[in-house]
Design a protein around this motif. Sequence first.
Motif, PDB file in Angstrom:
ATOM      1  N   ALA A 127      -2.530   0.215   6.302  1.00 46.89           N
ATOM      2  CA  ALA A 127      -2.692  -0.121   7.728  1.00 46.89           C
ATOM      3  C   ALA A 127      -2.332  -1.800   8.097  1.00 46.89           C
ATOM      4  O   ALA A 127      -1.669  -2.026   9.182  1.00 46.89           O
ATOM      5  CB  ALA A 127      -4.146   0.195   8.382  1.00 46.89           C
ATOM      6  N   ASP A 128      -2.838  -2.677   7.343  1.00 55.04           N
ATOM      7  CA  ASP A 128      -2.510  -4.003   7.385  1.00 55.04           C
ATOM      8  C   ASP A 128      -0.894  -4.206   7.194  1.00 55.04           C
ATOM      9  O   ASP A 128      -0.214  -4.929   8.273  1.00 55.04           O
ATOM     10  CB  ASP A 128      -3.315  -4.816   6.524  1.00 55.04           C
ATOM     11  N   ALA A 129      -0.330  -3.664   6.568  1.00 51.79           N
ATOM     12  CA  ALA A 129       1.068  -3.812   6.078  1.00 51.79           C
ATOM     13  C   ALA A 129       1.776  -3.159   7.134  1.00 51.79           C
ATOM     14  O   ALA A 129       2.868  -3.597   7.784  1.00 51.79           O
ATOM     15  CB  ALA A 129       1.530  -3.260   4.810  1.00 51.79           C
ATOM     16  N   LEU A 130       1.424  -2.075   7.540  1.00 56.97           N
ATOM     17  CA  LEU A 130       2.075  -1.059   8.898  1.00 56.97           C
ATOM     18  C   LEU A 130       2.228  -2.042  10.313  1.00 56.97           C
ATOM     19  O   LEU A 130       3.078  -2.243  10.674  1.00 56.97           O
ATOM     20  CB  LEU A 130       1.301   0.113   9.126  1.00 56.97           C
ATOM     21  N   THR A 131       1.019  -2.684  10.565  1.00 55.10           N
ATOM     22  CA  THR A 131       1.203  -3.760  11.743  1.00 55.10           C
ATOM     23  C   THR A 131       2.079  -4.851  11.590  1.00 55.10           C
ATOM     24  O   THR A 131       2.822  -4.890  12.460  1.00 55.10           O
ATOM     25  CB  THR A 131      -0.333  -4.251  11.873  1.00 55.10           C
ATOM     26  N   SER A 155       4.821   0.235   2.997  1.00 52.34           N
ATOM     27  CA  SER A 155       4.585   1.292   2.247  1.00 52.34           C
ATOM     28  C   SER A 155       3.326   0.816   1.079  1.00 52.34           C
ATOM     29  O   SER A 155       3.368  -0.527   0.564  1.00 52.34           O
ATOM     30  CB  SER A 155       5.851   1.533   1.502  1.00 52.34           C
ATOM     31  N   GLY A 156       2.914   1.675   0.495  1.00 54.11           N
ATOM     32  CA  GLY A 156       1.862   1.455  -0.534  1.00 54.11           C
ATOM     33  C   GLY A 156       2.733   1.226  -1.951  1.00 54.11           C
ATOM     34  O   GLY A 156       2.148   1.102  -3.061  1.00 54.11           O
ATOM     35  N   PRO A 187       0.566  -3.727   0.898  1.00 54.50           N
ATOM     36  CA  PRO A 187      -0.606  -4.227   0.863  1.00 54.50           C
ATOM     37  C   PRO A 187      -0.656  -5.189  -0.442  1.00 54.50           C
ATOM     38  O   PRO A 187       0.011  -4.665  -1.459  1.00 54.50           O
ATOM     39  CB  PRO A 187      -1.716  -3.373   0.882  1.00 54.50           C
ATOM     40  N   THR A 188      -1.745  -6.259  -0.798  1.00 54.54           N
ATOM     41  CA  THR A 188      -1.484  -6.945  -1.629  1.00 54.54           C
ATOM     42  C   THR A 188      -2.158  -6.208  -2.920  1.00 54.54           C
ATOM     43  O   THR A 188      -2.076  -6.721  -4.171  1.00 54.54           O
ATOM     44  CB  THR A 188      -2.469  -8.215  -1.755  1.00 54.54           C
ATOM     45  N   GLY A 224      -2.039  -8.038   3.586  1.00 54.57           N
ATOM     46  CA  GLY A 224      -3.651  -7.557   4.012  1.00 54.57           C
ATOM     47  C   GLY A 224      -3.857  -6.647   2.453  1.00 54.57           C
ATOM     48  O   GLY A 224      -3.350  -6.920   1.400  1.00 54.57           O
ATOM     49  N   THR A 225      -4.952  -5.837   2.637  1.00 50.40           N
ATOM     50  CA  THR A 225      -5.416  -5.124   1.369  1.00 50.40           C
ATOM     51  C   THR A 225      -5.074  -3.598   1.651  1.00 50.40           C
ATOM     52  O   THR A 225      -5.614  -2.820   0.626  1.00 50.40           O
ATOM     53  CB  THR A 225      -6.865  -5.424   1.327  1.00 50.40           C
ATOM     54  N   GLN A 226      -5.071  -3.173   2.669  1.00 48.75           N
ATOM     55  CA  GLN A 226      -4.831  -1.621   2.787  1.00 48.75           C
ATOM     56  C   GLN A 226      -3.434  -1.556   3.762  1.00 48.75           C
ATOM     57  O   GLN A 226      -2.688  -2.289   4.428  1.00 48.75           O
ATOM     58  CB  GLN A 226      -5.899  -1.154   3.885  1.00 48.75           C
TER      59      GLN A 226
END
Length: 346
Positions: free
Chosen positions: A141-145, A91-92, A115-116, A137-139
């Motif tokens: 999608a990175d956190a989702l993976t 989640s953002g 994301p960071t 990660g920074t987005q």
Amino acid sequence: MHQLTYGDIKAATDRIAGHIRPVTLAPIDPGAIRTAHRDPLDDRPEQPCEVWLALEFMQHTGSFKARGAQNFIQAYRDAGTLPDAGVTIASGGNAGLACAWAARQQGVHATVFLPTTAPAVKIAKLRGYGAEVRLVGTQYADALTACEDFAAATGALASHAYDHPLIAAGAGTLLEEIHQRIPGLDTVVVAVGGGGLFTGVATAARHHGIRTVAVEPDNCRALNAAIAAGRPVDVPVESVAADSLGARRASAMALAAARHEDVHSVLVPDAEIVRARRTLWDHRRIAVEHGAATALAALLTADPHTPHRDLPTRPATQARSYRPGSGEKVCVVLCGANTDPTDLVL
């Protein structure tokens, strides 16, 4: 792909009744929002539009996301399928907060991936709800993976920030409340990230004969791009509202909900989002996040060629604002306020 139905939203309404806060509604001052230009041959008396604000940032955890999270976890609790490893989500920020809150209510562990770039205020709140926070990660999608890998390794129940029918159905309960409280509502205006709120609201709105205006930042246009392409596609994510609207692609459910003539897609620039957020503070002392201000920006942005109920809709890639028609009843959803308000106080 599960196409959300009104039945899903009614089931969610029954499931979360008594667990979430009913939405608070506040009218905007008469005349504050300009109506659209009319056909010069239309000799009917012009009536001012009626605009309401849905103060959903007053919901548990500070955003509408609490509705979907409660519906999601309660559904698995009712089915007896909540795993010992608890729940996990990428989640953002706002969806993670809601997941952590609902998990604590159900007595299960929550592991949240962000994301960071997530705001510090959201990270602190997550930990306050007892969640384990992992920054990757920074987005989004990175956190989702990373979240998907974690769920596969541990057996944790994977929730989603927006792309799950239980999440979208929970969000749709907001429109059910608004419809009951504003008789004769014509239009609901919502900001769109990945599309969970939009999917639920648009599905319920269509059932009640209400149009939906889906508003996105110029540089976070996942739904708008999907409509133009005819399928979900990846888009760049770069906006002042990216912390809550920064999904790289919209869900297939959202695209399905958008494929109706009672849905309008609108893009607004960051400058107008900032201005709308400042306007809410200056005139109402409401401090919302930029994602929430995005919805209001659609009504404040000047564009003489905008769609409204008496004019044909322009192509999705061109609409820059939404002007209500004469006498139109509109509700703008202010979806979240997990923000640092210090930049509003000069």
